[in-house]
Write a protein that holds these residues in place. Structure first.
Motif, short mmCIF file in Angstrom:
data_model
loop_
_atom_site.label_atom_id
_atom_site.label_comp_id
_atom_site.label_asym_id
_atom_site.label_seq_id
_atom_site.Cartn_x
_atom_site.Cartn_y
_atom_site.Cartn_z
N ALA A 74 0.83 -1.20 0.00
CA ALA A 74 0.00 0.00 0.00
C ALA A 74 0.87 1.26 0.00
O ALA A 74 0.59 2.21 -0.75
CB ALA A 74 -0.94 0.00 1.21
N LEU A 75 1.91 1.28 0.82
CA LEU A 75 2.78 2.45 0.87
C LEU A 75 3.61 2.57 -0.40
O LEU A 75 3.86 3.69 -0.88
CB LEU A 75 3.68 2.39 2.10
CG LEU A 75 4.53 3.62 2.39
CD1 LEU A 75 3.70 4.91 2.39
CD2 LEU A 75 5.28 3.47 3.71
N GLU A 76 4.02 1.45 -0.97
CA GLU A 76 4.73 1.50 -2.25
C GLU A 76 3.83 2.03 -3.36
O GLU A 76 4.28 2.78 -4.22
CB GLU A 76 5.27 0.11 -2.60
CG GLU A 76 6.46 -0.31 -1.75
CD GLU A 76 6.90 -1.74 -1.97
OE1 GLU A 76 7.97 -2.12 -1.46
OE2 GLU A 76 6.18 -2.50 -2.66
N ASP A 77 2.57 1.65 -3.31
CA ASP A 77 1.63 2.17 -4.30
C ASP A 77 1.45 3.68 -4.13
O ASP A 77 1.35 4.42 -5.12
CB ASP A 77 0.29 1.45 -4.14
CG ASP A 77 -0.72 1.84 -5.20
OD1 ASP A 77 -0.35 1.92 -6.39
OD2 ASP A 77 -1.89 2.09 -4.83
N ALA A 78 1.43 4.13 -2.89
CA ALA A 78 1.24 5.56 -2.62
C ALA A 78 2.47 6.39 -3.00
O ALA A 78 2.34 7.54 -3.44
CB ALA A 78 0.92 5.77 -1.14
N THR A 79 3.66 5.84 -2.85
CA THR A 79 4.90 6.59 -3.08
C THR A 79 5.50 6.35 -4.46
O THR A 79 6.36 7.12 -4.91
CB THR A 79 5.95 6.23 -2.02
OG1 THR A 79 6.24 4.81 -2.11
CG2 THR A 79 5.45 6.56 -0.62
N GLY A 80 5.10 5.26 -5.12
CA GLY A 80 5.69 4.92 -6.41
C GLY A 80 7.02 4.21 -6.30
O GLY A 80 7.67 3.95 -7.32
N ILE A 81 7.44 3.85 -5.10
CA ILE A 81 8.72 3.19 -4.91
C ILE A 81 8.60 1.70 -5.22
O ILE A 81 7.52 1.11 -5.05
CB ILE A 81 9.23 3.40 -3.46
CG1 ILE A 81 10.67 2.90 -3.29
CG2 ILE A 81 8.30 2.68 -2.46
CD1 ILE A 81 11.67 3.69 -4.04
N ARG A 82 9.65 1.10 -5.71
CA ARG A 82 9.71 -0.34 -5.91
C ARG A 82 10.93 -0.89 -5.18
O ARG A 82 11.95 -0.21 -5.05
CB ARG A 82 9.84 -0.69 -7.41
CG ARG A 82 8.68 -0.25 -8.28
CD ARG A 82 7.35 -0.82 -7.83
NE ARG A 82 7.41 -2.25 -7.54
CZ ARG A 82 6.64 -2.88 -6.67
NH1 ARG A 82 5.75 -2.21 -5.98
NH2 ARG A 82 6.77 -4.18 -6.47
N PRO A 83 10.86 -2.10 -4.66
CA PRO A 83 12.01 -2.69 -3.99
C PRO A 83 13.05 -3.15 -5.01
O PRO A 83 12.71 -3.38 -6.17
CB PRO A 83 11.40 -3.89 -3.26
CG PRO A 83 10.27 -4.30 -4.14
CD PRO A 83 9.70 -3.02 -4.69
N PRO A 84 14.30 -3.30 -4.60
CA PRO A 84 15.28 -3.93 -5.49
C PRO A 84 14.99 -5.42 -5.62
O PRO A 84 14.16 -5.96 -4.88
CB PRO A 84 16.61 -3.68 -4.78
CG PRO A 84 16.25 -3.54 -3.35
CD PRO A 84 14.89 -2.91 -3.31
N ARG A 85 15.68 -6.08 -6.51
CA ARG A 85 15.42 -7.50 -6.74
C ARG A 85 15.57 -8.32 -5.46
O ARG A 85 14.71 -9.13 -5.12
CB ARG A 85 16.36 -8.05 -7.82
CG ARG A 85 16.22 -9.57 -8.04
CD ARG A 85 16.98 -10.04 -9.24
NE ARG A 85 18.39 -9.65 -9.19
CZ ARG A 85 19.26 -9.90 -10.16
NH1 ARG A 85 18.86 -10.50 -11.27
NH2 ARG A 85 20.52 -9.53 -10.04
N ASN A 86 16.67 -8.12 -4.75
CA ASN A 86 16.87 -8.88 -3.52
C ASN A 86 15.78 -8.60 -2.49
O ASN A 86 15.36 -9.50 -1.75
CB ASN A 86 18.24 -8.55 -2.91
CG ASN A 86 19.36 -9.38 -3.51
OD1 ASN A 86 19.12 -10.28 -4.32
ND2 ASN A 86 20.59 -9.09 -3.12
N GLY A 87 15.31 -7.36 -2.44
CA GLY A 87 14.25 -7.02 -1.50
C GLY A 87 12.98 -7.78 -1.78
O GLY A 87 12.30 -8.27 -0.85
N ASN A 88 12.62 -7.90 -3.04
CA ASN A 88 11.42 -8.64 -3.42
C ASN A 88 11.57 -10.12 -3.08
O ASN A 88 10.66 -10.75 -2.54
CB ASN A 88 11.14 -8.48 -4.91
CG ASN A 88 9.90 -9.25 -5.35
OD1 ASN A 88 8.79 -8.93 -4.97
ND2 ASN A 88 10.12 -10.29 -6.16
N VAL A 89 12.73 -10.69 -3.37
CA VAL A 89 12.96 -12.11 -3.10
C VAL A 89 12.91 -12.39 -1.60
O VAL A 89 12.30 -13.37 -1.15
CB VAL A 89 14.31 -12.57 -3.69
CG1 VAL A 89 14.61 -14.01 -3.28
CG2 VAL A 89 14.30 -12.46 -5.22
N LEU A 90 13.55 -11.52 -0.82
CA LEU A 90 13.56 -11.73 0.63
C LEU A 90 12.15 -11.65 1.20
O LEU A 90 11.78 -12.46 2.07
CB LEU A 90 14.46 -10.69 1.30
CG LEU A 90 15.97 -10.89 1.10
CD1 LEU A 90 16.74 -9.69 1.63
CD2 LEU A 90 16.44 -12.16 1.81
#
Length: 470
Positions: A74-90
């Motif tokens: 929800a906060l990523e949708d609000a800010t437009g930020i995306r995690p790096p690849r490792n962040g998504n995997v973790l």
């Protein structure tokens, strides 16, 4: 007619009551009632939006990572930020490990005692004595696996803690990615423990489910309802989140369609909430309790999709993927949950190979002064949604629709029962003093009962089943 009350069905996280009316050996009326108000949406107002990932995890101790994930989305949708690849995997690995421990606990520790003879010790006594069909040999083998399941669930929680610092309520899931890059020794320990869990799932849990389904084939005929289901995608395939391993899908009469977010509304007609509108939009309408509301019987709202009562969970997800479409019943829900456990365990093994040493696990971002966001994910029991609005850098509005709200919703203004209420209707009850069939239907939904041990107090005119907390 006979009224049977099961009170409570769960313990601390989401205690609820089920009332059924039995006539001529069949259930003719059912009500699912949640009598505990917690008010997390109210608690979040005025908080820093970054707090939501950690605070909402407390909604449920057995599926805390799911709420942390939805809040992060929800906060990523609000800010437009995306995690790096490792962040998504973790995040996928932490969430996946939490799902494994939930499904193992449900099948063995919560569901199986309705079918399995145990020793004359709690939680197996006092207990139902009727309709225990497993042979002595099979019963003992499954009982041994029941004991081993404690260790496997603990190991799965250790996987959560290895990458998320603690379990439950891990700290490794937040908007922008994860917190700490895992070292080589942590990854190796994770892989070793995951292998032990997967061996148990594939070589003991899955065969036990097959044996259960063979002995209780008539459980494919109880807990049935129409194939109306809802799935919010689970586990993004990459950091851009354009596709998920378990995709979004709306199932109407067995046919899969695309999900439209604006089709989601909450009916509060029979819920203890005040509001000028009967149908509420989670993006804009607020939660205001009203315990004295006439006609209401639950703190759970009645989420509806296009006005229809839909269920969620492993069966819904595998229906959308095409991996399981045998039917919609108590045993189908159990079998789909076990099959999903096998699938997720295998996926997690492949995700470990996607980690890139030395690459970042988190992308920082600036918190906006005003923004809105929606975080949708599949969770252990079904679709989970978080709706967020930020004003002056603080949370001005937050709404959560949990999976059990979809599954255990009360009737709406049209009198349409929730999925669990619908599934209970027409359930045969051979012995009203030991209505094991009702328990089997309820437990097939995995209704947030993972912290409870269920025993009964016999000898009451109207049967009340009391949870003994240990």
């Amino acid at each position: 007619m006979k009224k049977i009350v099961i009170n409570p069905v769960t313990r601390a996280n989401s205690p609820f009551v089920v009332e059924v009316t039995v006539s001529n050996g069949r259930v003719v009326g059912a009500r699912c009632k949640c009598e505990i108000f917690r008010g997390f949406e109210i608690i979040l107002r005025g908080r820093d939006p970054r707090d939501a990932s950690y605070l909402t995890e407390r909604v449920c101790g057995i599926c805390s990572s799911a709420h942390g994930t939805a809040a992060a989305y929800a906060l990523e949708d609000a800010t437009g930020i995306r995690p790096p690849r490792n962040g998504n995997v973790l995040r996928n690995l932490i969430f996946g490990a939490d799902l494994l421990q939930n499904h193992i606990r449900h099948f063995y520790l919560l569901g199986l005692p309705d079918y399995l003879r145990g020793p004359d010790l709690p939680p197996f006594v006092p207990c139902y004595k009727r309709d225990m069909r497993l042979s002595d040999r099979v019963n003992q083998e499954m009982l041994n696996n029941y004991y081993e399941a404690f260790e496997m669930a603990r190991l799965a929680h250790e996987l959560v803690a290895l990458l998320g610092a603690k379990a439950p309520f891990p700290h490794g899931i937040l908007a922008g990615g994860s917190t700490v890059a895992p070292s080589a020794d942590v990854v190796m320990e994770f892989k070793f423990k995951l292998q032990k869990i997967n061996n148990f799932i594939n070589n003991k849990m899955a065969p036990d489910a097959d044996r259960l389904a063979e002995a209780y084939a008539d459980c494919y005929e109880i807990g049935r309802r129409k194939a109306d289901m809802l799935v919010f995608g689970m586990f993004p395939k990459d950091e851009q989140d354009l596709e998920r391993y378990f995709p979004f899908g709306y199932v109407q009469d067995g046919k899969v369609q695309n999900v439209k977010i604006d089709a989601i509304k909450e009916d509060i007609s029979n819920s203890w909430y005040a509001g000028k509108k009967r149908l509420q939009d989670p993006a804009v309408d607020c939660t205001e309790p009203d315990r004295d509301k006439d006609g209401a019987y639950s703190w759970v709202k009645a989420p509806r999709y296009n006005g229809r009562a839909v269920e969620g969970g492993p069966l819904a997800r595998l229906w959308v993927t095409g991996d399981y479409r045998r039917g919609v019943s108590a045993m189908d829900r159990i079998m789909a949950r076990v099959k999903e456990t096998c699938i997720v365990g295998s996926l997690m093994d492949s995700w470990l190979e996607e980690l890139r040493p030395g690459e970042p696990v988190y992308n920082s971002f600036k918190l906006p002064d005003q923004a809105v966001g929606i975080g949708l994910t599949g969770a252990m029991r079904g679709p989970l949604g978080h709706w967020l609005r930020i004003e002056k850098g603080r949370i001005a509005h937050y709404q959560i629709i949990t999976p059990t709200s979809w599954n255990m919703s009360p009737r709406d203004a049209q009198g349409q029962p929730g999925p669990m209420e619908e599934a209970l209707l027409d359930t045969p009850v051979a012995d009203e003093s030991e209505p094991v069939e009702i328990s089997r239907v309820i437990r097939s939904f995995d209704p947030c009962a993972s912290c409870s041990t269920h025993v009964i107090v016999p000898g009451r005119p109207v049967k009340e089943f009391i949870v003994s907390t240990i």
